[in-house]
Scaffold this motif. Structure first.
Motif, PDB file in Angstrom:
ATOM      1  N   GLU A  99      38.687 143.935  -0.124  1.00 22.50           N
ATOM      2  CA  GLU A  99      39.400 144.262  -1.367  1.00 22.50           C
ATOM      3  C   GLU A  99      38.485 144.173  -2.591  1.00 22.50           C
ATOM      4  OE1 GLU A  99      40.644 142.495   1.134  1.00 22.50           O
ATOM      5  OE2 GLU A  99      42.527 143.502   1.629  1.00 22.50           O
ATOM      6  N   HIS A 100      37.418 143.384  -2.498  1.00 17.72           N
ATOM      7  CA  HIS A 100      36.486 143.293  -3.640  1.00 17.72           C
ATOM      8  C   HIS A 100      35.891 144.673  -3.939  1.00 17.72           C
ATOM      9  CE1 HIS A 100      35.831 138.755  -3.971  1.00 17.72           C
ATOM     10  NE2 HIS A 100      36.713 138.928  -2.997  1.00 17.72           N
ATOM     11  N   THR A 101      35.474 145.365  -2.880  1.00 14.90           N
ATOM     12  CA  THR A 101      34.839 146.676  -3.108  1.00 14.90           C
ATOM     13  C   THR A 101      35.895 147.722  -3.476  1.00 14.90           C
ATOM     14  OG1 THR A 101      34.861 146.883  -0.714  1.00 14.90           O
ATOM     15  CG2 THR A 101      32.746 146.437  -1.732  1.00 14.90           C
ATOM     16  N   GLN A 102      37.108 147.514  -2.989  1.00 15.65           N
ATOM     17  CA  GLN A 102      38.165 148.473  -3.328  1.00 15.65           C
ATOM     18  C   GLN A 102      38.557 148.370  -4.805  1.00 15.65           C
ATOM     19  OE1 GLN A 102      40.549 147.055   0.133  1.00 15.65           O
ATOM     20  NE2 GLN A 102      40.805 149.225   0.542  1.00 15.65           N
ATOM     21  N   LEU A 103      38.695 147.156  -5.283  1.00 14.04           N
ATOM     22  CA  LEU A 103      39.014 146.989  -6.707  1.00 14.04           C
ATOM     23  C   LEU A 103      37.819 147.422  -7.563  1.00 14.04           C
ATOM     24  CD1 LEU A 103      40.865 146.124  -8.985  1.00 14.04           C
ATOM     25  CD2 LEU A 103      40.027 143.789  -8.718  1.00 14.04           C
ATOM     26  N   ALA A 321      42.392 133.291   3.832  1.00  8.70           N
ATOM     27  CA  ALA A 321      43.216 132.847   2.693  1.00  8.70           C
ATOM     28  C   ALA A 321      42.955 133.728   1.469  1.00  8.70           C
ATOM     29  CB  ALA A 321      42.912 131.383   2.380  1.00  8.70           C
ATOM     30  N   ALA A 322      41.687 134.055   1.233  1.00  8.53           N
ATOM     31  CA  ALA A 322      41.350 134.885   0.071  1.00  8.53           C
ATOM     32  C   ALA A 322      41.965 136.282   0.229  1.00  8.53           C
ATOM     33  CB  ALA A 322      39.833 134.979  -0.078  1.00  8.53           C
ATOM     34  N   ARG A 323      41.877 136.830   1.429  1.00  8.35           N
ATOM     35  CA  ARG A 323      42.417 138.184   1.677  1.00  8.35           C
ATOM     36  C   ARG A 323      43.903 138.262   1.433  1.00  8.35           C
ATOM     37  NH1 ARG A 323      40.772 142.403   6.225  1.00  8.35           N
ATOM     38  NH2 ARG A 323      41.473 143.807   4.578  1.00  8.35           N
ATOM     39  N   GLU A 324      44.561 137.238   1.848  1.00 12.61           N
ATOM     40  CA  GLU A 324      46.012 137.177   1.678  1.00 12.61           C
ATOM     41  C   GLU A 324      46.384 137.391   0.204  1.00 12.61           C
ATOM     42  OE1 GLU A 324      47.964 135.605   4.377  1.00 12.61           O
ATOM     43  OE2 GLU A 324      49.859 135.721   3.271  1.00 12.61           O
ATOM     44  N   ARG A 325      45.634 136.730  -0.665  1.00 12.75           N
ATOM     45  CA  ARG A 325      45.908 136.869  -2.103  1.00 12.75           C
ATOM     46  C   ARG A 325      45.408 138.208  -2.615  1.00 12.75           C
ATOM     47  NH1 ARG A 325      45.223 131.447  -5.064  1.00 12.75           N
ATOM     48  NH2 ARG A 325      45.332 132.883  -6.799  1.00 12.75           N
ATOM     49  N   ALA A 326      44.203 138.575  -2.168  1.00  9.53           N
ATOM     50  CA  ALA A 326      43.560 139.784  -2.689  1.00  9.53           C
ATOM     51  C   ALA A 326      44.385 141.029  -2.356  1.00  9.53           C
ATOM     52  CB  ALA A 326      42.160 139.902  -2.092  1.00  9.53           C
ATOM     53  N   ARG A 327      44.936 141.041  -1.159  1.00 10.64           N
ATOM     54  CA  ARG A 327      45.709 142.201  -0.703  1.00 10.64           C
ATOM     55  C   ARG A 327      46.884 142.470  -1.654  1.00 10.64           C
ATOM     56  NH1 ARG A 327      46.930 140.549   4.656  1.00 10.64           N
ATOM     57  NH2 ARG A 327      44.824 140.763   5.438  1.00 10.64           N
ATOM     58  N   LEU A 330      45.612 143.849  -5.005  1.00 10.51           N
ATOM     59  CA  LEU A 330      45.111 145.219  -4.860  1.00 10.51           C
ATOM     60  C   LEU A 330      46.266 146.208  -4.675  1.00 10.51           C
ATOM     61  CD1 LEU A 330      42.387 146.833  -4.687  1.00 10.51           C
ATOM     62  CD2 LEU A 330      42.872 146.973  -2.242  1.00 10.51           C
ATOM     63  N   ARG A 331      47.269 145.806  -3.906  1.00  9.07           N
ATOM     64  CA  ARG A 331      48.414 146.701  -3.692  1.00  9.07           C
ATOM     65  C   ARG A 331      49.057 147.060  -5.043  1.00  9.07           C
ATOM     66  NH1 ARG A 331      52.185 143.868  -0.398  1.00  9.07           N
ATOM     67  NH2 ARG A 331      50.689 143.997   1.304  1.00  9.07           N
ATOM     68  N   LYS A 332      49.194 146.042  -5.871  1.00 10.19           N
ATOM     69  CA  LYS A 332      49.769 146.245  -7.205  1.00 10.19           C
ATOM     70  C   LYS A 332      48.889 147.210  -8.026  1.00 10.19           C
ATOM     71  CE  LYS A 332      51.556 142.259  -9.148  1.00 10.19           C
ATOM     72  NZ  LYS A 332      51.348 141.134 -10.093  1.00 10.19           N
ATOM     73  N   VAL A 333      47.601 146.985  -7.960  1.00  7.49           N
ATOM     74  CA  VAL A 333      46.663 147.807  -8.740  1.00  7.49           C
ATOM     75  C   VAL A 333      46.716 149.259  -8.260  1.00  7.49           C
ATOM     76  CG1 VAL A 333      44.193 148.209  -9.189  1.00  7.49           C
ATOM     77  CG2 VAL A 333      45.125 145.889  -9.305  1.00  7.49           C
ATOM     78  N   TYR A 334      46.722 149.459  -6.948  1.00  7.55           N
ATOM     79  CA  TYR A 334      46.757 150.816  -6.391  1.00  7.55           C
ATOM     80  C   TYR A 334      48.034 151.527  -6.834  1.00  7.55           C
ATOM     81  CZ  TYR A 334      42.696 150.963  -3.202  1.00  7.55           C
ATOM     82  OH  TYR A 334      41.439 151.040  -2.665  1.00  7.55           O
ATOM     83  N   LYS A 335      49.126 150.802  -6.790  1.00  5.64           N
ATOM     84  CA  LYS A 335      50.416 151.386  -7.156  1.00  5.64           C
ATOM     85  C   LYS A 335      50.402 151.830  -8.623  1.00  5.64           C
ATOM     86  CE  LYS A 335      55.241 150.325  -6.456  1.00  5.64           C
ATOM     87  NZ  LYS A 335      56.185 149.225  -6.447  1.00  5.64           N
ATOM     88  N   THR A 337      47.873 152.489 -10.389  1.00  3.27           N
ATOM     89  CA  THR A 337      46.869 153.529 -10.610  1.00  3.27           C
ATOM     90  C   THR A 337      47.437 154.911 -10.238  1.00  3.27           C
ATOM     91  OG1 THR A 337      45.192 151.889 -10.088  1.00  3.27           O
ATOM     92  CG2 THR A 337      44.463 154.149 -10.045  1.00  3.27           C
ATOM     93  N   GLY A 338      48.438 154.918  -9.354  1.00  4.49           N
ATOM     94  CA  GLY A 338      49.048 156.194  -8.968  1.00  4.49           C
ATOM     95  C   GLY A 338      48.735 156.622  -7.544  1.00  4.49           C
ATOM     96  N   PHE A 339      48.237 155.696  -6.727  1.00  2.00           N
ATOM     97  CA  PHE A 339      47.962 156.040  -5.331  1.00  2.00           C
ATOM     98  C   PHE A 339      49.262 155.943  -4.530  1.00  2.00           C
ATOM     99  CE2 PHE A 339      43.445 154.100  -5.974  1.00  2.00           C
ATOM    100  CZ  PHE A 339      43.057 155.251  -6.660  1.00  2.00           C
ATOM    101  N   VAL A 340      49.465 156.901  -3.641  1.00  3.86           N
ATOM    102  CA  VAL A 340      50.666 156.898  -2.798  1.00  3.86           C
ATOM    103  C   VAL A 340      50.565 155.720  -1.840  1.00  3.86           C
ATOM    104  CG1 VAL A 340      51.942 158.162  -1.001  1.00  3.86           C
ATOM    105  CG2 VAL A 340      50.959 159.395  -2.953  1.00  3.86           C
ATOM    106  N   GLU A 341      51.647 154.982  -1.707  1.00  4.61           N
ATOM    107  CA  GLU A 341      51.606 153.781  -0.873  1.00  4.61           C
ATOM    108  C   GLU A 341      51.370 154.140   0.587  1.00  4.61           C
ATOM    109  OE1 GLU A 341      53.845 149.490  -1.104  1.00  4.61           O
ATOM    110  OE2 GLU A 341      54.706 151.216  -2.130  1.00  4.61           O
ATOM    111  N   PHE A 342      50.547 153.371   1.250  1.00  4.71           N
ATOM    112  CA  PHE A 342      50.198 153.619   2.651  1.00  4.71           C
ATOM    113  C   PHE A 342      51.131 152.849   3.537  1.00  4.71           C
ATOM    114  CE2 PHE A 342      47.490 152.268   6.324  1.00  4.71           C
ATOM    115  CZ  PHE A 342      47.396 153.520   6.919  1.00  4.71           C
TER     116      PHE A 342
END
Ligand code: TYM
Length: 342
Positions: A99-103, A321-327, A330-335, A337-342
């Motif tokens: 998620e670091h590289t995705q954000l 543990a970090a991924r759990e939070r990061a996910r 990131l989901r919020k950010v993607y939403k 931003t206008g990305f269609v939810e996967f």
């Protein structure tokens, strides 16, 4: 600033969040310890803490894969040896949390070319690695912003040289919040009053650096007692004779800072202790104070580093543990931003 609690949520007091990281490009130095690591250790009990080894950042400078792999584990072990408790803090490797590289990409598209060009670390590093001025070196601070914003960190304990990167992080958080809607916490830097910029032992007007080609300039956390004593003895001071704290005499001031951090004595106490004594006695005391201070850290480091399976298991647990939070973030950010939810 330490210990301020956020408003109650769901009947619970939520702790504020800190995040920080170090590059596994060499052994850690006493400069990194003084500027950052020692504050992580102190703050971890009052904050919800995340500490990562930033291996993605490390490849902005050419790395030998085997060495990078080894050093990533070395740095994690040194965090623990210095006092980071993986049962209290989340300790992980940056590349284990994609998620670091995705954000990073989303933030990259919000960053101006001019903003990155102004970064003094980019200018310094591109001069130092003129044969490899890659785009990653240029966009490096955006990935650092992603590290921080992904966990909504309130506070980022770092040394003085990271101040400008933190300013960019704050601007990016505000920009995203403005363009979309409030999402990210705008983080504050935590830069200590003492030790935020430990200087080179050989050129005391320059920052102590893990990549200094002059080995005598830098004390590494894993240095032997003899190496430490010898480096301090040969430290460049000035033609004066008194042990007095004066920023215009950076060599002596730097040794006083190291002595102060490793013994807990104030500058006034140190000045009293060495009144009437010369540089030789002072350097001898500083060398021995650092030795006494680092020896147990080094012993813990050797013990932790010798059980690689346990270390890797700790890092796996941290990454999960970090991924759990990061996910979630990131989901919020993607939403937004206008990305269609996967
Ligand atoms: P890095 O790996 O260069 O250094 C790690 C930390 O040590 C501090 N530091 C010093 N402090 C005092 N005196 C010195 N001579 C000295 N040398 C280094 C640095 O200020 C830093 O806090 N970009 C960061 C790593 C990073 C990061 C992050 C930090 C990546 N993502 C997110 C915080 C939050 C760096 O290169 O640090």
């Amino acid at each position: 600033m330490v210990g301020i609690l956020a408003p109650m949520t769901e009947g619970q007091q939520q702790k504020k969040v800190i995040l920080s990281g170090m590059q596994p490009t060499n052994d850690l130095t006493i400069g990194q310890y003084c500027g950052a690591l020692r504050n992580w250790v102190e703050l971890q009990h009052e904050y919800e803490s995340l500490f990562c080894v930033v291996d993605l950042h490390a490849i902005t400078v050419r790395q030998e894969p085997a060495k990078l792999r080894k050093r990533t584990l070395d740095v994690a072990a040194m965090y623990m040896a210095a006092g980071i408790d993986p049962d209290v803090s989340t300790l992980f490797v940056q590349s284990h949390v994609p998620e670091h590289t995705q954000l990073n990409w989303v933030l990259t598209c919000l960053t101006g070319f001019g903003e990155c060009s102004r970064m003094t670390q980019f200018k310094d590093k591109s001069a130092m690695h003129a044969d490899n001025v890659n785009v990653g070196l240029f966009t490096y601070p955006i990935l650092m912003a992603a590290d921080i914003l992904l966990y909504n960190a309130d506070l980022v304990p770092v040394g003085e040289d990271q101040r400008q990167h933190l300013e960019l992080t704050r601007n990016l958080a505000e920009r995203f919040n403005f363009h979309y809607s409030p999402t990210f916490t705008v983080p504050e830097p935590f830069i200590p009053k003492v030790g935020a910029k430990i200087m080179s032992l050989q050129e005391p007007e320059k920052k102590m650096s893990k990549s200094d080609p002059n080995e005598k300039a830098t004390i590494f956390m894993v240095d032997t007692d003899e190496q430490i004593l010898s480096k301090v003895k040969r430290a460049v001071t000035d033609s004066g004779t008194t042990i007095v704290y004066d920023e215009k005499r950076p060599g002596v001031a730097n040794l006083m800072t190291l002595y102060s951090i490793t013994t807990g004595k104030s500058n006034a106490e140190i000045e009293r202790e060495f009144a009437g004594l010369g540089y030789a006695e002072f350097k001898d005391a500083v060398g021995h104070a650092i030795v006494t201070f680092l020896r147990p850290v080094r012993e813990r480091y050797v013990a932790i580093r010798s059980d690689e399976d346990a270390l890797k298991a700790t890092l796996k647990r941290g990454a999960e543990a970090a991924r759990e939070r990061a996910r979630k973030v990131l989901r919020k950010v993607y939403k937004k931003t206008g990305f269609v939810e996967f």
